[in-house]
Design an enzyme around this catalytic site. Structure first.
Site, PDB file in Angstrom:
ATOM      1  N   GLY A 308      84.375  24.244  63.084  1.00  0.00           N
ATOM      2  CA  GLY A 308      84.894  23.594  61.619  1.00  0.00           C
ATOM      3  C   GLY A 308      83.465  24.640  60.643  1.00  0.00           C
ATOM      4  O   GLY A 308      83.747  25.477  60.039  1.00  0.00           O
ATOM      5  N   ARG A 309      82.381  23.667  60.775  1.00  0.00           N
ATOM      6  CA  ARG A 309      81.374  24.447  60.105  1.00  0.00           C
ATOM      7  C   ARG A 309      80.645  25.764  60.258  1.00  0.00           C
ATOM      8  O   ARG A 309      80.754  26.359  59.384  1.00  0.00           O
ATOM      9  CB  ARG A 309      80.159  23.379  60.420  1.00  0.00           C
ATOM     10  N   TYR A 350      73.575  12.263  54.405  1.00  0.00           N
ATOM     11  CA  TYR A 350      72.812  12.531  55.856  1.00  0.00           C
ATOM     12  C   TYR A 350      71.306  12.979  55.673  1.00  0.00           C
ATOM     13  O   TYR A 350      70.931  13.512  56.528  1.00  0.00           O
ATOM     14  CB  TYR A 350      73.463  13.573  56.475  1.00  0.00           C
ATOM     15  N   CYS A 378      75.515   8.369  38.176  1.00  0.00           N
ATOM     16  CA  CYS A 378      74.613   6.997  37.768  1.00  0.00           C
ATOM     17  C   CYS A 378      74.173   6.571  39.247  1.00  0.00           C
ATOM     18  O   CYS A 378      74.764   5.346  39.624  1.00  0.00           O
ATOM     19  CB  CYS A 378      75.563   6.386  37.127  1.00  0.00           C
ATOM     20  N   GLU A 379      73.349   7.174  39.936  1.00  0.00           N
ATOM     21  CA  GLU A 379      72.712   6.573  41.270  1.00  0.00           C
ATOM     22  C   GLU A 379      71.590   7.501  41.358  1.00  0.00           C
ATOM     23  O   GLU A 379      71.198   8.502  41.259  1.00  0.00           O
ATOM     24  CB  GLU A 379      73.855   7.238  42.118  1.00  0.00           C
TER      25      GLU A 379
HETATM   26  N1  LLP Z   1      86.649  18.672  66.458  1.00  0.00           N
HETATM   27  C1  LLP Z   1      86.694  17.353  66.168  1.00  0.00           C
HETATM   28  C2  LLP Z   1      87.671  16.704  67.111  1.00  0.00           C
HETATM   29  C3  LLP Z   1      85.705  17.014  65.429  1.00  0.00           C
HETATM   30  O1  LLP Z   1      85.658  15.651  65.047  1.00  0.00           O
HETATM   31  C4  LLP Z   1      84.900  17.814  64.526  1.00  0.00           C
HETATM   32  C5  LLP Z   1      83.988  17.444  63.662  1.00  0.00           C
HETATM   33  C6  LLP Z   1      85.000  19.083  64.821  1.00  0.00           C
HETATM   34  C7  LLP Z   1      85.931  19.703  65.877  1.00  0.00           C
HETATM   35  C8  LLP Z   1      84.260  20.256  64.023  1.00  0.00           C
HETATM   36  O2  LLP Z   1      83.120  20.199  64.114  1.00  0.00           O
HETATM   37  P1  LLP Z   1      82.134  21.280  63.361  1.00  0.00           P
HETATM   38  O3  LLP Z   1      82.468  22.631  64.374  1.00  0.00           O
HETATM   39  O4  LLP Z   1      82.597  21.631  62.179  1.00  0.00           O
HETATM   40  O5  LLP Z   1      80.680  20.912  63.669  1.00  0.00           O
HETATM   41  N2  LLP Z   1      80.802  15.271  57.715  1.00  0.00           N
HETATM   42  C9  LLP Z   1      79.769  15.779  58.595  1.00  0.00           C
HETATM   43  C10 LLP Z   1      80.525  16.480  59.705  1.00  0.00           C
HETATM   44  C11 LLP Z   1      81.322  15.662  60.654  1.00  0.00           C
HETATM   45  C12 LLP Z   1      82.012  16.348  61.747  1.00  0.00           C
HETATM   46  C13 LLP Z   1      83.136  15.573  62.139  1.00  0.00           C
HETATM   47  N3  LLP Z   1      84.046  16.089  63.402  1.00  0.00           N
HETATM   48  C14 LLP Z   1      78.878  16.729  57.781  1.00  0.00           C
HETATM   49  O6  LLP Z   1      78.766  16.753  56.650  1.00  0.00           O
HETATM   50  O7  LLP Z   1      77.713  17.110  58.551  1.00  0.00           O
END
Ligand code: LLP
Length: 457
Positions: A308-309, A350, A378-379
């Site tokens: 994802g990221r 985080y 407001c925080e």
């Molecule tokens: N697959 C599953 C089942 C997941 O739970 C996640 C992310 C991914 C793939 C993708 O992971 P990535 O490649 O993006 O690391 N909100 C947090 C990140 C939460 C990730 C949750 N799951 C942040 O902003 O850092």
């Protein structure tokens, strides 16, 4: 005077955007100002206002191609990269990843619908979640989307559904492999103490239960160990564990031919971050799976991963306009911008760090100031940067924050009734809207004032 924003002068890694702080097309024009995708950021803000999310198409496609290429290079079996749409879900992102041959991971009916309407073929979508609603499960099954079973409750409902439809259903199961990795506590998901998936010690019972169902066919296993991971060892271990799980499932008569190793590859938010490249990450996991399969005389399963990221973060920037200043002599100077925790909740959630620069003076020539960049909410904790070196700046100037493509827009809120920013796509000197700016009146759309209250116009 020393140039402090040296990250803008670093050599760009063209093959692995997650190793850069800035989008690949970032440049500084003859006028010394910042542009991306061939578009002057100042001009974009004149036209589209601020705050503004911007995605660089070139960087996005480069990231997708890096995963595709590496899987083809290192994995001899079939493979499918799947975009974890929680990072940034939109019709545009669904369409883009699909055009690059990706599948998509969704965790709600909203993400599923966005994927389908964005053009992702249903057979390339997987449906996750630790508490799927009945409606969501039915939606997925009706649309022939593969459900990843997270717990017994999922299993019970899928069994009932398959019996009532009198139809076979292919499923995958998610388990926690018990792998620890060094990342933020909240984004660690593969250790034993996690709300997601079946504990690895429960798998044999689960295999027996699935074998006893009439219509559920176990075709795949999934594990995701965490996010923003810089080490390669955890995924090396995961490859071997996955193959061992396939072998255990065989003893119960299940022929698992798909493994999904989740996402998690980290990106470079600041100069001290040093994530592996996409190529290295895919090579590690591929080699580990191949080695374990060969050792056990097993056919290569289809290999899926869920980044994802590392697909979308580096392609994204956020532009803010500077408003008020508050100097506390001897302590700090607060500089407030026109957005904050509603468009980027990551610093307050985080304690995440980012890199930023002034759009009109990106190299920070004549840097002699340290600022604290505060959001407008407001925080007290609504602070995007606790301390940053910037050239002396003034109200009305623009700040560009890098690495905001993932988990910003998708985690945004309307706290303080602040409308969400517009999002633009830039490519070859053209900018296109991919998300309209919300207006304050949009935010009233779902409010209801019961008739017995007096309405003011
Ligand atoms: N697959 C599953 C089942 C997941 O739970 C996640 C992310 C991914 C793939 C993708 O992971 P990535 O490649 O993006 O690391 N909100 C947090 C990140 C939460 C990730 C949750 N799951 C942040 O902003 O850092």
């Amino acid at each position: 005077m020393e140039e402090k924003q040296s990250f803008l002068k670093q050599k760009i890694d063209l093959e692995s955007p997650n190793r850069n702080i800035v989008p690949i097309t970032t440049s500084i024009g003859g006028d010394g100002k910042l542009s991306v995708g061939g578009c002057s950021i100042e001009e974009l803000v004149k036209k589209y206002d601020s705050p503004l999310y911007i995605l660089d198409e070139f960087t996005l496609r480069k990231s997708c191609k890096a995963y595709k290429r590496a899987l083809e290079k290192y994995y001899p079996g079939e493979s499918l990269p799947i975009y974890a749409s929680k990072a940034n879900s939109s019709l545009f992102m669904s369409n883009l990843v699909s055009s690059e041959g990706f599948g998509l991971d969704a965790v709600s009916e909203g993400e599923l619908l966005t994927a389908l309407k964005g053009g992702v073929p249903n057979e390339k979508i997987v449906f996750h979640g630790n508490n799927k609603s009945d409606k969501e499960i039915e939606f997925a099954v009706r649309n022939n989307i593969k459900v990843i079973v997270d717990n017994d409750y999922d299993l019970e409902r899928l069994e009932e559904l398959s019996n009532s439809l009198n139809r076979d259903l292919e499923i995958m199961i998610r388990f926690t492999p018990g792998i620890e990795c060094h990342t933020h506590e909240y984004i660690k998901t593969g250790s034993f103490d996690s709300k997601f998936g079946f504990g690895i010690e429960k798998l044999n019972i689960l295999f027996a239960n699935i074998r006893d169902t009439k219509h559920l066919k176990l075709t795949g296993i999934h594990a995701h160990i965490g996010s923003q991971i810089f080490e390669l060892d955890p995924h090396n271990d995961l490859g071997e564990i996955m193959v061992n799980v396939i072998l255990s499932a065989k003893e119960f008569g299940h022929n698992i031919d798909e493994i999904n190793i989740g996402g998690g590859l980290g990106i470079k938010y600041t100069e001290i971050d040093d994530p592996p490249s996409i190529d290295e990450w895919v090579k590690t996991i591929s080699n580990s799976v191949v080695k374990s399969c060969e050792k056990n005389n097993l056919d290569f399963p289809k290999l899926m991963c869920e980044p994802g990221r590392s697909i979308v973060s580096t392609a994204g920037i956020t532009i803010y306009k500077i408003g008020a200043f508050k100097e506390i002599p001897g302590l700090r100077t607060y500089l407030s911008v026109d957005g904050g925790m509603s468009d980027n909740p990551r610093p307050i959630t985080y304690q995440s760090n980012y890199s930023a620069c002034l759009v009109s003076n990106p190299l920070n020539n004549n840097s002699n100031k340290k600022y604290t960049i505060a959001g407008k909410h407001c925080e007290s904790g609504d602070v995007l940067f606790k301390e940053i070196d910037l050239a002396e700046c003034k109200t009305g100037e623009l700040i560009c924050v890098f690495g905001t493509g993932a988990y910003n827009n998708s985690m945004s809120s309307n706290y303080n009734r602040i409308p969400r920013p517009a999002a633009l796509l830039v490519c070859d000197g053209e900018a296109e809207i991919i998300q309209k700016r919300e207006s304050p009146s949009d935010l009233l759309k779902y409010d209801v004032l019961p008739d017995r209250f007096i309405r003011q116009n």
